[in-house]
Design a protein around this motif. Structure first.
Motif, PDB file in Angstrom:
ATOM      1  N   PRO A  39       0.834  -1.206   0.000  1.00 58.04           N
ATOM      2  CA  PRO A  39       0.000   0.000   0.000  1.00 58.04           C
ATOM      3  C   PRO A  39       0.866   1.252   0.000  1.00 58.04           C
ATOM      4  O   PRO A  39       1.930   1.283   0.617  1.00 58.04           O
ATOM      5  CB  PRO A  39      -0.805  -0.104   1.268  1.00 58.04           C
ATOM      6  CG  PRO A  39      -0.264  -1.248   2.047  1.00 58.04           C
ATOM      7  CD  PRO A  39       0.668  -2.008   1.183  1.00 58.04           C
ATOM      8  N   LYS A  40       0.419   2.270  -0.726  1.00 57.40           N
ATOM      9  CA  LYS A  40       1.152   3.535  -0.789  1.00 57.40           C
ATOM     10  C   LYS A  40       0.817   4.364   0.434  1.00 57.40           C
ATOM     11  O   LYS A  40      -0.298   4.367   0.906  1.00 57.40           O
ATOM     12  CB  LYS A  40       0.791   4.302  -2.059  1.00 57.40           C
ATOM     13  CG  LYS A  40       1.237   3.594  -3.310  1.00 57.40           C
ATOM     14  CD  LYS A  40       0.914   4.410  -4.534  1.00 57.40           C
ATOM     15  CE  LYS A  40       1.366   3.676  -5.779  1.00 57.40           C
ATOM     16  NZ  LYS A  40       1.098   4.439  -6.988  1.00 57.40           N
ATOM     17  N   GLY A  41       1.830   5.131   0.875  1.00 60.12           N
ATOM     18  CA  GLY A  41       1.571   6.077   1.952  1.00 60.12           C
ATOM     19  C   GLY A  41       2.126   5.653   3.191  1.00 60.12           C
ATOM     20  O   GLY A  41       2.486   5.632   4.156  1.00 60.12           O
TER      21      GLY A  41
END
Length: 83
Positions: free
Chosen positions: A81-83
């Motif tokens: 997941p990004k972030g």
């Protein structure tokens, strides 16, 4: 000893057996394309060439397997997941 050659559509690595053991094995030629890797070896006695083609996923699994203990594994290829 090994050689590396860059061709138009592939990189070719040749592994040459210089070991002390007898008999020496035939050269191993690894040809890396964009979507697969082919491994070839010619039997010096019969002159028969055997070719194995690996997908990029199989190649990644092989690379991972070289550093793992005995067992059964599945690599999670879902993006992080990004972030």
């Amino acid at each position: 000893m090994f050689t590396i050659e860059h061709e138009f559509d592939a990189t070719v690595v040749t592994l040459i057996d210089e070991g002390d053991g007898l008999p020496l094995m035939g050269d191993v030629v690894i040809t890396a394309f964009e979507d697969c890797v082919a491994v070839e070896q010619t039997d010096p006695d019969t002159e028969e060439t055997v070719r194995i083609t690996l997908s990029m996923t199989q190649l990644a699994d092989l690379a991972a397997a070289l550093n793992l203990p005995e067992g059964s594994y599945r690599i999670d290829r879902t993006p992080a997941p990004k972030g």
